[in-house]
Structure formats: C-alpha cells, structure tokens
Design an enzyme around this catalytic site. Structure first.
Site, PDB file in Angstrom:
ATOM      1  N   ALA A 511     -24.355   1.509  -5.941  1.00  0.00           N
ATOM      2  CA  ALA A 511     -24.664   0.674  -4.769  1.00  0.00           C
ATOM      3  C   ALA A 511     -23.452   0.555  -3.864  1.00  0.00           C
ATOM      4  O   ALA A 511     -22.308   0.493  -4.315  1.00  0.00           O
ATOM      5  CB  ALA A 511     -25.112  -0.714  -5.212  1.00  0.00           C
ATOM      6  N   VAL A 616      -5.560  -7.685 -13.728  1.00  0.00           N
ATOM      7  CA  VAL A 616      -4.130  -8.000 -13.676  1.00  0.00           C
ATOM      8  C   VAL A 616      -3.269  -6.750 -13.505  1.00  0.00           C
ATOM      9  O   VAL A 616      -2.466  -6.674 -12.580  1.00  0.00           O
ATOM     10  CB  VAL A 616      -3.688  -8.770 -14.941  1.00  0.00           C
ATOM     11  CG1 VAL A 616      -2.175  -8.985 -14.946  1.00  0.00           C
ATOM     12  CG2 VAL A 616      -4.420 -10.098 -15.015  1.00  0.00           C
ATOM     13  N   GLY A 671      -3.841   4.546  -1.081  1.00  0.00           N
ATOM     14  CA  GLY A 671      -4.873   3.791  -1.787  1.00  0.00           C
ATOM     15  C   GLY A 671      -4.331   2.743  -2.727  1.00  0.00           C
ATOM     16  O   GLY A 671      -5.031   2.265  -3.614  1.00  0.00           O
ATOM     17  N   ASP A 685      -3.241 -11.918  -3.667  1.00  0.00           N
ATOM     18  CA  ASP A 685      -3.671 -11.034  -4.740  1.00  0.00           C
ATOM     19  C   ASP A 685      -2.829 -11.258  -5.995  1.00  0.00           C
ATOM     20  O   ASP A 685      -3.357 -11.330  -7.110  1.00  0.00           O
ATOM     21  CB  ASP A 685      -3.582  -9.572  -4.283  1.00  0.00           C
ATOM     22  CG  ASP A 685      -4.142  -8.610  -5.316  1.00  0.00           C
ATOM     23  OD1 ASP A 685      -5.342  -8.721  -5.632  1.00  0.00           O
ATOM     24  OD2 ASP A 685      -3.384  -7.764  -5.814  1.00  0.00           O
ATOM     25  N   LYS A 689      -3.846 -12.838  -9.804  1.00  0.00           N
ATOM     26  CA  LYS A 689      -3.501 -12.215 -11.087  1.00  0.00           C
ATOM     27  C   LYS A 689      -2.742 -13.190 -11.988  1.00  0.00           C
ATOM     28  O   LYS A 689      -2.999 -13.270 -13.197  1.00  0.00           O
ATOM     29  CB  LYS A 689      -2.670 -10.957 -10.845  1.00  0.00           C
ATOM     30  CG  LYS A 689      -3.435  -9.833 -10.154  1.00  0.00           C
ATOM     31  CD  LYS A 689      -2.542  -8.630  -9.887  1.00  0.00           C
ATOM     32  CE  LYS A 689      -3.337  -7.504  -9.214  1.00  0.00           C
ATOM     33  NZ  LYS A 689      -2.518  -6.315  -8.954  1.00  0.00           N
TER      34      LYS A 689
END
Length: 827
Positions: A511, A616, A671, A685, A689
């Site tokens: 999806a 993490v 990336g 972010d 974590k």
C-alpha cells in the site's frame, strides 16, 4: 475375492460406465470380483422428488399426476440418454435385450408410481422399490457392457438375503442372517457378479432401503457375506486427505489409516465412508481401500486394522451446520436422572446427538445436533421439561445455531502431551473463538465447536500449524517509499534462501498513501509498482480485515514503512484484529503513555507480536539487547549515545568542509534522512528514539518531558514542507559555521547526543574531544552506551550503521521473521 463399489459420480454418464467396466475387467484378471453399484449421478434425487409427489397435499389429482409425469419423463430422459450414448460407444452391446430390460424397468416404475398416486401415499416397500430404480439400471447396463467383453456376469439380488434388524432406528444389517441367506441363494458365484446397492429386505421379506450411504453399506455387507479379502470403494477423489482439499490447497493424501480413525473422521464430517459402513468391515477385519474412478492408477487410502504412519494427528475435519442445545438451571445440581431424561426425549424424537458437554458443577448439559434438527430438539425438550420450566427449576431450553465442529483425529494422539495445546493455539492464531470442547476417553479425537462462518479459517490454520512443515508469513507492506521499496527488493532477493530455510514469506498486500494492492497467494514482486498503480482498492482497516477473512491467512503481518501518525494510531486496531505489527515508524511508541501501554496489553491479549527494533538503531539490535538485559533482571542506570544515523553522517561531513546545508542535502540524497530533513535537524527524531529507550527501561515519560535542543532554530525546525525547509536552510549556514570553528579551535568536534540520567532525557549538540566515546562516530554510524547495574563502569556498547534504507529494511526483515515464533513477550 474382492468387492468393488462404484458411486453415482463414477456412473454419471455413458463414458463413466465404460470406464467402470474397464476397471472391473482389469481387476478380474487378478481375483474374482463382486461389484456393487449406485444410481447414476443425480438419479436418486429425481426419484425422491417423485415419491414426495405421492404424499403431497398441494394441488388436485390432475396437478399431482402432471408433476409426477414430468418427473418420470426427466428420469426416462436421463437414463435413455446414457443408454443411447452407450450404444454409440460400444457397437457390440445387445441392444434388443438391453432395450427389453430397460422397458421392463421403466414400466415397473410407472406402475408403482400410478399405484402410489391412486392411494395418495407410498408404502415403505413400494418406496424402496421406486428409489432403487437407478441402482437397478446401473446393474443392467454395466452387466451388458461386461458381457460384451466376454464375461459371464451373475446378478445378485440384495432383496433375497440382505436382512435388516427390526428394532434399529437407522437400517442396520443382521450380518449373521444375511450371510446365511446369501450362501443359500448364491452357493456358487461366477468370477464376476453385480449387485445394486442401497436396498435390502426386512425380517418379513419386504423391500427396504439402507438409508444414508446405503450403497457403501451394501458393499460392506456383501464383503462380509463373501469373506472378501478387500473392499474397494471407488469415488471421484483420490482417497482420504488430512484436510478438506477443497479448503486446503496443500492437503495431503493419507495412504493408510485405522478403522477407528476412519470412523471418527466420517462421523465428524469427512466425506469418506459412513461409520455404519465401517463397522462390519472392522468386525470381520476386511480392509477397505478408497480409490478414484477417474485416476485408477493412484494408490488411494487403505483402511484396515493398522494405522499406517506414526503421525500423531492423522487428519483435521469439520462438520458444518450444527446447532448447540443447552439445558441449564440453578436447580439442576443434584437432580437425579436429568441426563437420562434429556437424552431419552431426544431419542424418542429420532434426533441424532453429535457431541455432548456437561459442566462440572452439574448446572447445565450441552450437546450438538444437526442444524436442521435444532428446532425439533428444542420443541421436544420444552415439552419434556414443561413443568420444570414453568416452575423455574430450569431455564427455558436455549439453542445456538450456525455453528460447526472442527475435529482432530489420530490413533497416535493417545497419551501424547501438547496436542490440545497445539490445537487451541492454532484456533487462537486463526482468531476463532471456541464455544465448546469435547474429547472422547480413548483420546483418539478432540473437537471444538466454533462459529460456522469461521470454520474454513479454522481448518486452514489448523492444517498449516499441525501438518505443514513450512511456516508462513503473510506480509502487508504499508509505505513503498525508500525503505518500503528496499524491503520489497530484499524479500524478493531472499526468496531462494527462505525456501532453503523452509520459510514461506508471501507479500500479500502493498500500500501507498492512496491505494493498496492485494493478492491472497503472493504479489509478483517483479511487477508490483505497475500493479499498484492499476489497483483501485483504498487502504482501510476494514479492507484489510475483510481480505484476511476471505483469503484465510494464518500469519498476517503489518509492516509499517511510513512515518505516518495516522497509520501508527491504527496499530491497536491491527493487533486486536489478529495482525502482528512490525514497524520502523516511531509515532506509536512515542505517543501518549496510555496508548504505549495499550498496545502492549492488546498484543498480549490477542497473542499478536508488536516489533519495532528499527525504531532506535535501524538494523542495530538495540531493543533486543535492552529487553534481554531487563528480562535478566538488569536495570538501566544511565545512557548516552548518537541515535541518528543521518545526524551522524551530517556532523561528520561538516568537519570535512561541507556547510550544514551541503551536508544535509548530501545525506538526503543518500536516503539517510527522513523525507523532510527538518524532522532530523529539529532533534525530534532523536528525542523519539531516546523516549523509546527510556520507556523500555520502565520510565513513565512523555515526549514533552524531553529537553530538546534542535540543530537549527525553532522557526526552521517547524517547517513541514521539505522543499521549503531545504530552500531556507542555507540562511543558517553562517551562524552554524561559527559553532563548528569554535569547537575545532578547541580540538573538539560537534556531535548530536542523547542522554538519559536520573529519569531525565536530554537531546542536543555537544562538543567532544578525542577521548569521548562519541568522537569517532561518523558516516551514518550509531553508538549507544548502556550503563546498567551489571555493566559498569564499562558500559554495554552497541555501535554500527544506523542510517540508510538497506540497514533499516534489513532490520524490518529481521522483525518480520520473528513473527514465526509466538513466545512471550508479545512486544
């Protein structure tokens, strides 16, 4: 001597009759043959419909005569078509004699029908003679075909010898009387003989039918009378399977099974032989082989006194359309004779009881009956216990319809540990609720009553869990961006290795944010992008649940490769609906603490796994190691680390001469960053974590409790559009360059570090010298130092690449494979 029996599906048309004649001819080369035949396929149904006209009260005499005439014509056309086609296929048939016999048979049918119409009823003897017309036709045509091949065929008449006991509710043959009468009438049989099935005689000599599966039963009784060495039942399947092959694609043929196993299977729904048929074969120790008329070369299934294989479980079978009746009440305890009265009432109503269960407190008696007999069971019990119900000694009789029974069968199950646990675990994995349980004292079978609409799921998953050596994963990949696409590549690349490891990993759904592509077997991963573009299905929980139910998947796994909060907030629903959840998305584990706890409770309640190793350290085994330490009784006392592979790379590059913008753009192109690098440079972010680690260690903290110092100013970090953020980032380069030069002038480097100490989480930039353990962590590496009760003063260190689609996808891949083992913890 061998007895063969051919059912209606084996005699459906002229071609089938010719095939059956060839089988008989071939078998007769090895030993004398006696053959029992059924009516051509569908013929008995027409004859039953005809007899129902005789006792009908709907319509006047002319209308009834017209209906009977129409049915007689239909019967005549079906039989005459077979006859005509047989003449065309075999020119050596004696058409004159065969036509004469056929005319006698059909004329007799018409006379009997006319007599029954005049009487307005059909006596039992006449009924039996009418219903056996199809079997008698099969004998006359098959006899003619065999005689055209040069055989001398004896026709055995069961109305002369096959004697039924008087007092049995269902027709049961008196084997001793039948055998004695047979020897009197047929002392010397030719090497080849034919007999119509389904009929016999009463003690007074009247013609009668043998009831359900009557032709199979006829063959068993004839085998007893002939002291046969073997009874072969020829049908349209290869034999008995360990599951219904119509439901289970990988069902396997059972080569050998015992009489008792065959009886249990047939009793609980397997379409092989009726238990009544097996009884005389068991008593006289006559083996029985089930074979396929359309594939005579296949070995079939042998039923004998030997079980054959040492498999603990021989087969899983299901009995649909069952109703459960319950007689209960607080005053039942201590009532002497309650069970006797219940079953006596049911017996007098000629209702079959399939399964019985009684509470240990004696407060209820529960039993199952065929679905079509449910209302009759309630009616007779309500009448039998009307006084007790009226005086509220017992509750009104309750009935639960639309149920089914799933049963495991195997002689080797006796005194074996863990069979029931495996059975119930499989049903739980299929998300099937067990309503009632029963096991016979021989431990040869164990049954569970479930909802009828879930029986197919139950059978498939039980077969997968109990018989298939290849464990299966059915993956639903949500998000097919950089990480999702890489995961699909890795799954495609690893298929050969997975097969060598005996694992089936099927991607059944892919999806993106708009559409979802489904394939119940497995999506062709070489062309999934184009197929997804052409799909019109939307990504909704209801669609996923409906797909699972329809596809009967045994181990569905949601793999979330997105950073979507909307998807993360559906995890609880996924887990509750039987999915495992594997995720790289940190939004669920860093949502409010109540939701964090709810996910774990739901996973444990529904025996689903919630796996998030990549939350993490991407592919680094951070969560696994931390959970292992905590399970061993260790405690986290202090933590520090670089938790962002993207920031590790960026902060390494800024000391190689690149500006913050240039380093970020390079990391983004590789990336390493989130789709919007603002999420990385905001520190959010890393904060997420760190919060995951803290919560794993038992700290009850929220995301707002973390002291976060962003890499960039707050107004930049708040930009939600990735392109806008990248356009404005160069404006901050000059200011950030000052920080770099200040650190380098002191012989230090900048690192973005998260720490946990004294229940406080801090995330921000630190200038560290070469003695600091995080000094050399660059190029996308992560490094974590766990100071625990056991690991001090030297910490438990985990270090390795923590950024990039490949390592993140590999971490997800590892978590997906963990769903094959359902051991606690479930998260």
């Amino acid at each position: 001597m061998k007895v063969l029996k051919f059912g209606g599906s084996s005699l459906a048309d002229a071609k089938c009759f010719g095939r059956v004649a060839d089988i008989i001819d071939s078998s007769s080369q090895q030993s004398p043959i006696a053959t029992v035949v059924s009516a051509p396929k569908g013929m008995t149904n027409h004859l039953i419909a005809l007899t129902e006209v005789f006792s009908s009260t709907v319509g006047d005499t002319k209308a009834l005569q017209k209906r009977a005439g129409s049915l007689l014509n239909k019967i005549h056309h079906q039989l005459s078509d077979i006859l005509v086609d047989s003449y065309a296929m075999n020119s050596t048939l004696d058409k004159l004699d065969l036509n004469k016999q056929y005319e006698q048979l059909t004329s007799r049918l018409r006379r009997l029908s006319e007599g029954a119409l005049l009487l307005g009823q059909c006596p039992d003897s006449t009924l039996a003679q009418i219903l056996s017309t199809g079997e008698k036709f099969s004998v006359l045509l098959l006899s003619a075909i065999l005689e055209s091949k040069g055989h001398n065929v004896t026709r055995i008449d069961p109305e002369k010898f096959l004697t039924i006991e008087e007092l049995s509710v269902e027709p049961v043959a008196d084997c001793l009387v039948s055998k004695k009468s047979f020897n009197e009438f047929y002392p010397d049989l030719s090497p080849m003989s034919l007999m119509p099935g389904f009929i016999g005689r009463t003690q007074t000599g009247d013609t009668t039918t043998l009831g359900r599966n009557g032709s199979d039963y006829s063959a068993a009784i004839l085998a007893v009378c002939l002291n046969a060495d073997l009874c072969e039942v020829w049908t349209d399947v290869d034999g008995v399977y360990n599951s219904d092959p119509n439901l289970v694609e990988k069902a396997k043929l059972i080569e050998k099974m015992s009489y008792s196993e065959a009886m249990e299977l047939s009793y609980f729904g397997a379409k092989i032989l009726h238990p009544k048929t097996i009884m005389p074969l068991l008593k006289y120790n006559i083996p029985c082989r089930i074979k396929n008329t359309h594939s005579p070369e296949k070995p079939g299934t042998l039923i004998s006194s030997e079980a054959g294989s040492n498999d603990l479980i021989k087969s899983v079978t299901n009995l649909p359309d069952v109703a459960m009746v319950t007689v209960s009440g607080p005053e039942m305890r201590g009532m002497v004779g309650m069970a006797s009265r219940v079953f006596s009432a049911i017996s007098q109503a000629s209702i079959s009881i399939i399964m019985i269960s009684q509470s240990s407190a004696e407060l209820s008696i529960t039993f199952c009956v065929p679905g079509h007999e449910a209302d009759a069971a309630v009616k007779c019990l309500s009448k039998a216990f009307s006084l007790e119900i009226q005086n509220e000694l017992i509750d009104p009789i309750s009935i639960r319809k639309n149920l089914a029974i799933i049963t495991l069968v195997g002689d080797q199950m006796q005194q074996q540990r863990g069979i029931a646990a495996k059975f119930f675990s499989a049903l739980s994995q299929a998300r099937v609720n067990i309503i009632a349980i029963a096991q016979d004292s021989s431990e040869r079978s164990i049954s569970a009553v479930v909802r009828a609409k879930r029986i197919d799921d139950a059978v498939k998953v039980c077969h997968q869990s109990l018989f298939v050596d290849t464990p299966t994963i059915d993956a639903f990949i949500i998000g097919c961006g950089t990480i999702g696409s890489e995961l699909i590549k890795q799954i495609q690349r690893q298929q050969v290795d997975l097969e060598n490891r005996n694992i089936a990993l099927n991607v059944v759904a892919i999806a993106n944010s708009k559409t979802v592509l489904f394939d119940r077997k497995s999506i062709d991963l070489s062309n999934w992008q184009q197929a997804l573009k052409e799909s019109s299905s939307s990504l909704e929980l209801e669609n996923l649940a409906d797909f699972i139910a329809d596809a009967q998947l045994s181990n569905p796994v949601i793999v979330d490769c997105t950073s979507s909060e909307r998807i993360a907030m559906h995890y609880n629903d996924f887990l509750a609906n039987g999915f495992h959840v594997v995720t790289a998305n940190k939004k669920a584990n860093t949502a409010d603490y109540d939701y964090y706890q709810q996910l774990r409770k739901t996973a444990e309640t529904h025996q689903s796994r919630f796996l998030y190793e990549t939350n993490v350290g991407a592919g680094l085994p951070v969560i696994d190691n931390l959970q292992g330490l905590l399970r061993a009784g260790d405690k986290l006392q202090k933590f520090s680390g670089i938790l962002s592979g993207s920031l590790s790379y960026i902060f390494g590059e800024i000391h190689n001469g690149l500006s913050l913008f240039e380093a970020t753009a390079k990391a983004r192109d590789l990336g390493y960053t989130e789709p919007n690098p603002a999420e990385d440079l905001s520190g959010l972010d890393v904060a997420r974590k760190a919060l995951v680690i803290a919560r794993e260690a038992g700290l009850v903290l929220e995301l707002d409790d973390i002291q976060v110092s962003a890499v960039v100013p707050e107004e930049l970090a708040a930009i939600t559009d990735a392109d806008e953020f990248m356009n404005k980032l160069p404006e901050f380069d000059t200011q950030f360059d000052k920080k770099i030069k200040q650190a380098e002038s002191a012989g230090k480097v900048l690192r973005y570090i998260a720490s946990i100490e004294d229940d406080i989480i801090k995330v921000g930039i630190e200038a560290v010298d070469e003695k600091h353990p995080m000094y050399g962590v660059i190029n996308g590496e992560n490094a974590l130092a766990l100071h625990t009760q056991y690991y001090q003063p030297i910490p438990f260190v985990i270090r390795g690449y923590g950024a990039g689609a490949e390592v993140t996808a590999a971490g997800l891949f590892g978590d997906v494979l963990k769903t094959l083992v359902l051991n606690k913890p479930y998260y």
